[in-house]
Design a protein around this motif. Structure first.
Motif, PDB file in Angstrom:
ATOM      1  N   GLY A  58      -4.672  46.523  17.381  1.00 23.52           N
ATOM      2  CA  GLY A  58      -3.339  46.696  16.809  1.00 23.52           C
ATOM      3  C   GLY A  58      -3.279  47.797  15.767  1.00 23.52           C
ATOM      4  O   GLY A  58      -2.212  48.086  15.230  1.00 23.52           O
ATOM      5  N   GLY A  59      -4.427  48.421  15.469  1.00 29.80           N
ATOM      6  CA  GLY A  59      -4.481  49.474  14.459  1.00 29.80           C
ATOM      7  C   GLY A  59      -3.874  50.765  14.978  1.00 29.80           C
ATOM      8  O   GLY A  59      -3.682  50.946  16.178  1.00 29.80           O
ATOM      9  N   ASN A  60      -3.595  51.664  14.064  1.00 25.33           N
ATOM     10  CA  ASN A  60      -2.965  52.912  14.474  1.00 25.33           C
ATOM     11  C   ASN A  60      -3.903  54.117  14.385  1.00 25.33           C
ATOM     12  O   ASN A  60      -3.458  55.247  14.464  1.00 25.33           O
ATOM     13  CB  ASN A  60      -1.700  53.166  13.654  1.00 25.33           C
ATOM     14  N   GLN A  61      -5.213  53.864  14.203  1.00 24.29           N
ATOM     15  CA  GLN A  61      -6.190  54.955  14.180  1.00 24.29           C
ATOM     16  C   GLN A  61      -7.325  54.626  15.140  1.00 24.29           C
ATOM     17  O   GLN A  61      -8.064  53.661  14.918  1.00 24.29           O
ATOM     18  CB  GLN A  61      -6.747  55.165  12.772  1.00 24.29           C
ATOM     19  N   ARG A  62      -7.448  55.442  16.195  1.00 23.41           N
ATOM     20  CA  ARG A  62      -8.548  55.226  17.138  1.00 23.41           C
ATOM     21  C   ARG A  62      -9.871  55.527  16.444  1.00 23.41           C
ATOM     22  O   ARG A  62      -9.962  56.449  15.638  1.00 23.41           O
ATOM     23  CB  ARG A  62      -8.403  56.120  18.360  1.00 23.41           C
ATOM     24  N   SER A  63     -10.902  54.756  16.803  1.00 27.82           N
ATOM     25  CA  SER A  63     -12.200  54.903  16.160  1.00 27.82           C
ATOM     26  C   SER A  63     -13.305  54.576  17.165  1.00 27.82           C
ATOM     27  O   SER A  63     -13.209  53.601  17.914  1.00 27.82           O
ATOM     28  CB  SER A  63     -12.269  53.942  14.967  1.00 27.82           C
TER      29      SER A  63
ATOM     30  N   VAL B  79     -13.117  58.776  13.473  1.00 29.62           N
ATOM     31  CA  VAL B  79     -11.820  58.122  13.342  1.00 29.62           C
ATOM     32  C   VAL B  79     -10.731  59.178  13.510  1.00 29.62           C
ATOM     33  O   VAL B  79     -10.758  60.206  12.833  1.00 29.62           O
ATOM     34  CB  VAL B  79     -11.669  57.433  11.960  1.00 29.62           C
ATOM     35  N   GLN B  80      -9.783  58.907  14.399  1.00 24.05           N
ATOM     36  CA  GLN B  80      -8.656  59.821  14.559  1.00 24.05           C
ATOM     37  C   GLN B  80      -7.646  59.510  13.463  1.00 24.05           C
ATOM     38  O   GLN B  80      -7.022  58.463  13.455  1.00 24.05           O
ATOM     39  CB  GLN B  80      -8.017  59.682  15.936  1.00 24.05           C
ATOM     40  N   VAL B  81      -7.492  60.437  12.505  1.00 20.30           N
ATOM     41  CA  VAL B  81      -6.637  60.199  11.341  1.00 20.30           C
ATOM     42  C   VAL B  81      -5.243  60.807  11.496  1.00 20.30           C
ATOM     43  O   VAL B  81      -4.332  60.459  10.747  1.00 20.30           O
ATOM     44  CB  VAL B  81      -7.292  60.704  10.033  1.00 20.30           C
ATOM     45  N   GLU B  82      -5.078  61.722  12.454  1.00 21.39           N
ATOM     46  CA  GLU B  82      -3.761  62.292  12.741  1.00 21.39           C
ATOM     47  C   GLU B  82      -3.632  62.512  14.234  1.00 21.39           C
ATOM     48  O   GLU B  82      -4.614  62.743  14.925  1.00 21.39           O
ATOM     49  CB  GLU B  82      -3.545  63.611  11.993  1.00 21.39           C
ATOM     50  N   GLY B  83      -2.391  62.407  14.727  1.00 20.50           N
ATOM     51  CA  GLY B  83      -2.121  62.638  16.135  1.00 20.50           C
ATOM     52  C   GLY B  83      -2.221  61.410  17.002  1.00 20.50           C
ATOM     53  O   GLY B  83      -2.141  61.506  18.222  1.00 20.50           O
ATOM     54  N   ASN B  84      -2.370  60.232  16.405  1.00 23.04           N
ATOM     55  CA  ASN B  84      -2.499  59.004  17.191  1.00 23.04           C
ATOM     56  C   ASN B  84      -1.233  58.670  17.973  1.00 23.04           C
ATOM     57  O   ASN B  84      -1.304  58.037  19.018  1.00 23.04           O
ATOM     58  CB  ASN B  84      -2.862  57.827  16.276  1.00 23.04           C
ATOM     59  N   GLY B  85      -0.072  59.088  17.474  1.00 21.39           N
ATOM     60  CA  GLY B  85       1.193  58.750  18.131  1.00 21.39           C
ATOM     61  C   GLY B  85       1.561  59.669  19.279  1.00 21.39           C
ATOM     62  O   GLY B  85       2.584  59.466  19.940  1.00 21.39           O
ATOM     63  N   THR B  86       0.727  60.676  19.546  1.00 20.67           N
ATOM     64  CA  THR B  86       1.036  61.645  20.604  1.00 20.67           C
ATOM     65  C   THR B  86      -0.165  61.795  21.533  1.00 20.67           C
ATOM     66  O   THR B  86      -0.828  62.829  21.543  1.00 20.67           O
ATOM     67  CB  THR B  86       1.408  63.010  19.990  1.00 20.67           C
ATOM     68  N   PRO B  87      -0.461  60.769  22.348  1.00 22.69           N
ATOM     69  CA  PRO B  87      -1.679  60.798  23.165  1.00 22.69           C
ATOM     70  C   PRO B  87      -1.730  61.910  24.202  1.00 22.69           C
ATOM     71  O   PRO B  87      -2.806  62.306  24.627  1.00 22.69           O
ATOM     72  CB  PRO B  87      -1.694  59.425  23.834  1.00 22.69           C
TER      73      PRO B  87
END
Length: 177
Positions: A54-59, A87-95
């Motif tokens: 449910g997190g918003n940062q892929r890791s 850890v993906q800290v930016e761009g998670n909302g635009t796969p």
């Protein structure tokens, strides 16, 4: 079997717990009597999706345990272990648009060899890697080679191929490749 002029023996075994895009799943790779030409390969590599459900940062975390390459003819070897998390800290909302992706990398590594030499590295300030830049743009790594300690500084976030290394209070700029 011989592939491209190199003789390979044994097995490389990778076991997946599930698709790696699912948090918690992992792939574990081990070697069973594996060698390439006169080099025996040992160790265990684990790649795990460490994203918080449910997190918003892929890791993802990559761990290497008891890795060792031994020259069968000479008996000389190099061994290492490491653990790194990306850890993906930016761009998670635009796969489907990777150009805005920025990753932070943390972790450490330790290496030793049959000649008694050792080195280690520890990321003391997360390394920043932007999709739009070939090089790491920011972060600090403490590097130890036997008794010598240095700091590798990747800069202020500017996309360039420069970094600085400081050993014993003396700094110099290096060019990244």
């Amino acid at each position: 079997c011989e592939v491209r002029g190199h003789l390979r023996k044994g097995k490389i075994i990778t076991v997946y717990s599930g698709r790696l895009h699912v948090p918690g799943n992992k792939a574990v790779t081990t070697f069973e009597n594996f060698s390439i030409d006169s080099f025996k390969i040992e160790g265990k590599h684990t790649l795990q999706n460490t994203t918080t459900p449910g997190g918003n940062q892929r890791s993802f975390t990559a761990t290497v345990e008891n890795a060792k390459i031994t020259n069968i003819n000479s008996g000389k070897w190099v061994a290492w272990s490491s653990k790194h998390t990306k850890v993906q800290v930016e761009g998670n909302g635009t796969p489907f648009f990777p150009r805005d992706d920025i990753f932070n990398i943390t972790g450490s590594r330790r290496t030793e060899n049959s000649e008694g030499k050792s080195r280690s590295s520890e990321i003391t300030e997360p390394l920043v890697k932007k999709f739009t830049c070939k090089w790491i743009v920011k972060g600090l790594v403490k590097i130890s080679l036997n008794e010598t300690v240095g700091m590798l500084d990747f800069g202020d976030g500017t996309c360039d191929n420069k970094a600085s290394i400081t050993v014993g209070g003396v700094s110099r700029t290096i060019t990244l490749r």
